[in-house]
Design a protein around this motif. Structure first.
Motif, PDB file in Angstrom:
ATOM      1  N   ASP A 133      21.819  -4.612  35.105  1.00  0.00           N
ATOM      2  CA  ASP A 133      20.702  -4.786  34.288  1.00  0.00           C
ATOM      3  C   ASP A 133      19.596  -4.008  34.796  1.00  0.00           C
ATOM      4  N   PRO A 134      19.741  -2.648  34.550  1.00  0.00           N
ATOM      5  CA  PRO A 134      18.817  -1.669  35.280  1.00  0.00           C
ATOM      6  C   PRO A 134      17.374  -1.672  34.294  1.00  0.00           C
ATOM      7  N   MET A 135      16.459  -1.452  35.079  1.00  0.00           N
ATOM      8  CA  MET A 135      14.983  -1.494  34.397  1.00  0.00           C
ATOM      9  C   MET A 135      14.615   0.209  34.374  1.00  0.00           C
ATOM     10  N   ASN A 136      13.886   0.408  33.063  1.00  0.00           N
ATOM     11  CA  ASN A 136      13.330   1.674  33.042  1.00  0.00           C
ATOM     12  C   ASN A 136      11.897   1.433  33.387  1.00  0.00           C
ATOM     13  N   MET A 137      11.576   1.958  34.705  1.00  0.00           N
ATOM     14  CA  MET A 137      10.437   1.780  35.500  1.00  0.00           C
ATOM     15  C   MET A 137       9.060   2.221  34.765  1.00  0.00           C
ATOM     16  N   GLU A 138       9.364   3.598  34.080  1.00  0.00           N
ATOM     17  CA  GLU A 138       8.275   4.143  33.496  1.00  0.00           C
ATOM     18  C   GLU A 138       7.855   3.512  32.261  1.00  0.00           C
ATOM     19  N   ALA A 139       8.997   3.014  31.338  1.00  0.00           N
ATOM     20  CA  ALA A 139       8.667   1.877  30.122  1.00  0.00           C
ATOM     21  C   ALA A 139       7.919   0.833  30.474  1.00  0.00           C
ATOM     22  N   VAL A 140       8.245   0.080  31.771  1.00  0.00           N
ATOM     23  CA  VAL A 140       7.673  -1.051  31.965  1.00  0.00           C
ATOM     24  C   VAL A 140       6.144  -0.830  32.550  1.00  0.00           C
ATOM     25  N   MET A 141       6.043   0.124  33.506  1.00  0.00           N
ATOM     26  CA  MET A 141       4.823   0.252  34.270  1.00  0.00           C
ATOM     27  C   MET A 141       3.628   1.114  33.519  1.00  0.00           C
TER      28      MET A 141
END
Length: 645
Positions: A133-141
């Motif tokens: 379940d990888p997170m797209n850090m740029e999209a979230v932050m």
């Protein structure tokens, strides 16, 4: 263009407070950094941890404060957050809810507490994140950072594997020592206005031949001053090539232009090298707010309450030269846009707010004349010498600051010598509402008389040059004291110390206006009685002389003037442009500080006492002299008698 700089500001330490939900890894993160080990059994809250100064390149120690997320500890946590230089908000990479809480609770809480410091978002327990379940850090932050501009950066780390743990605290320290917000607007992706002004001033100081570009020698001089290391010829060529590729107008035949200089610093900041631009700023004396440090602005003297500060002849000549330089059409006035350019190397125009706004004479088009320009500087030097000195430096004054300002002689000494050497006089304008004070002040700075009858509220200042008999000029500052502010003003110990002359304006056609003005004169005179150091010359001004006078006011005012030993009321009509040389007479009273001081009963009694005391001293002196002569005669007689025996 630079070498790795070290911190050159005045901070001696950085206080980082770590906060976040329970179980997000705050304590483990701190222990991992301090010991480079991972510990399981930790106390609920760690004691303050100080990291060694040599841990990071800037050589500044970091103190890390752990906090509890419990409700019972909210008061203690709030106190620590308010004392923070930077805040690290933690979330657990394996618990998505803790990340949601960053924007739903923690960031709003910091704003509620008015904690205005850089924020670092730190994702802990990176080693426990679900690989499926990888997170797209740029999209979230990105949305969070756009909403909360106080967020400096985001980073994810693992205390268990020591991954990026030192980096997280380095970013926190860096955000404090080399903050982004004063330099760069993340939203517009451009340099902040104050940053541009500071860099423009630095560029101008380094452009010794004033050709609008930094040649190789000037660029090298800048490099050595800021980083203690020269640039090699190939490095200069490389810098110019980088600029020219992105911004052709950034380089010309003479060297690196101002546009190119600004572009380079924007490039440093965009690449995360804020420490380079901050090293330049601090070398040229700037604080974090991009204003000059206090140690650059130390006044060369300490003024007594009844002393004032004026510009020297050297500073005035510099200002005349600056004015001519920016008066591009040579019409004797600078337009608002030209004035903005004149102050383009200052953090902001110093005259954009009260008391300087509309305080000086302007043309019908709103341009500032040379007289108005110098008058504004005289006003600023009088009421805020430090601000005046700072702005002289901002716009390019390169002489010793001590040579720009002159401290006048104490007013009590002027009174004893019965003359003054001052060139700028501070006049307090008292009077009841609707007496005509505003009309007089408007006339002073060449504003047309208004028939609307509107009244102004609050304190107002005006400044202009006044011709003396003989052709000399003095600068007069009028400070309007609102009627309802008089009591507050006079309650202060040295309230009249800065006053060279006080005038009392009344509507000559109105009974109440005269009576109230008479009361104000009495209050000021009584205040002067408290200390002879602060006695003030006083004048009465009978305004609205075009109206039918109130008969009692005419007789009473003449009687009061005679009783107090001051000049008879000066009758003026702004409507008929009958000024009766009122401003020249105010200057005359200020120039002769021993005259026009109200002879109150207290002063009269004090004079009588002094006269009696002086007579007593004279009598004692005569008696003593007689006794001495008698004693000498007796001794001579006794000596002759003894010799004859």
């Amino acid at each position: 263009m630079s070498v790795q700089p070290t911190y050159s500001g005045r901070r001696t330490g950085v206080r980082v407070v770590v906060a976040g939900d329970r179980g997000t890894g705050k304590s483990s993160l701190i222990v991992a950094l301090a010991t480079e080990t991972f510990a399981d059994n930790l106390p609920p809250v760690l004691p303050p941890t100080t990291l060694p100064a040599d841990l990071y390149p800037d050589g500044i120690p970091v103190t890390v404060i752990d906090t509890s997320s419990s409700m019972e500890s909210s008061m203690k946590r709030s106190e620590e957050l308010k004392r923070a230089d930077a805040v690290m908000l933690t979330y657990a990479c394996d618990q998505p809810m803790t990340l949601s809480r960053i924007s739903s609770y923690w960031l709003p809480e910091l704003r509620r507490l008015e904690v205005n410091v850089p924020v670092i978002l730190v994702g802990c327990k990176l080693d426990l994140r679900d690989e499926h379940d990888p997170m797209n850090m740029e999209a979230v932050m990105t949305p969070i950072m756009q909403r909360y501009r106080e967020i400096e950066t985001c980073i994810e780390c693992s205390a268990a594997t020591f991954l990026q743990v030192p980096d997280a605290f380095y970013y926190a320290q860096k955000a404090v020592l080399h903050p982004t917000l004063p330099l760069f607007d993340q939203e517009t992706q451009s340099l902040q206005p104050r940053c541009v002004s500071a860099l423009r001033r630095i560029f101008t100081l380094c452009d010794h031949d004033m050709d609008g570009a930094l040649n190789d020698q000037e660029l090298n001089g800048f490099q050595v001053k800021c980083f203690n290391a020269p640039l090699q010829p190939e490095e200069i060529i490389g810098v110019q090539r980088v600029v020219q590729e992105k911004l052709p107008e950034g380089v010309n035949e003479n060297g690196l232009t101002l546009d190119g200089f600004l572009f380079l610093h924007a490039l440093f900041i965009e690449k995360g090298r804020l420490e380079t631009t901050w090293a330049v700023m601090r070398k040229f004396g700037y604080e974090d707010d991009l204003k000059l440090r206090d140690d650059f602005l130390t006044l060369p003297f300490k003024a007594a309450p009844d002393q004032s500060v004026e510009l020297t002849t050297e500073a005035l000549e510099f200002l005349r030269g600056i004015f001519r330089l920016h008066d591009t059409d040579n019409d004797g006035a600078v337009r608002p846009t030209e004035l903005d350019m004149l102050f383009a190397t200052a953090p902001e125009s110093p005259w954009s707010e009260i008391p300087y706004l509309d305080a000086a004479e302007r043309t019908a088009l709103g341009d500032l004349t040379l007289n108005g320009f110098l008058s504004e500087w005289a006003l600023m030097t009088l009421i805020d010498p430090k601000k005046s000195m700072a702005n002289l430096i901002y716009i390019g004054y390169r002489g010793d600051p001590a040579s720009a300002l002159h401290l006048t002689r104490r007013r009590k000494v002027d009174r004893k010598k019965q003359k003054t050497e001052r060139n700028v006089f501070n006049c307090f304008v008292f009077g009841p509402k609707n007496a005509g004070k505003s009309a007089i002040i408007n006339s002073f700075i060449e504003r047309p008389f208004s028939k609307s009858g509107t009244t102004t509220t609050g304190e107002r200042w005006a400044v202009n040059a006044v011709d003396e008999i003989g052709g000399n000029k003095k600068t007069l500052v009028l400070r309007e004291i609102p009627e309802d502010e008089v009591k507050k003003l006079l309650s202060k110990k040295n309230s009249l110390a800065a006053c060279d002359v006080a005038v009392f304006v009344y509507d000559s056609s109105d009974e109440r206006s005269w009576k109230r003005s008479k009361e104000l004169l009495a209050e000021v005179a009584r205040k002067g009685d408290e200390s002879e150091d602060y006695l003030v010359p006083c004048l009465l001004i009978a305004a609205k002389d075009d109206l039918d006078p109130y008969p009692m006011a005419v007789r009473d005012s003449l009687g009061i003037s005679q009783e107090l030993g001051i000049e008879a009321p000066i009758r003026v009509s702004m409507k008929q442009s009958n000024l009766n040389n009122v401003f020249g007479r105010i200057v005359h009273a200020a120039k002769h500080p021993h005259l026009s001081i109200p002879e109150t009963e207290t002063r009269k009694n004090r004079k009588k006492y002094r006269q009696l005391f002086n007579r007593s001293l004279t009598f004692v002196s005569v008696g003593t002299a007689a006794a001495v002569v008698g004693l000498v005669a007796y001794r001579a007689y006794a000596a002759r008698k003894s010799a004859s025996a």
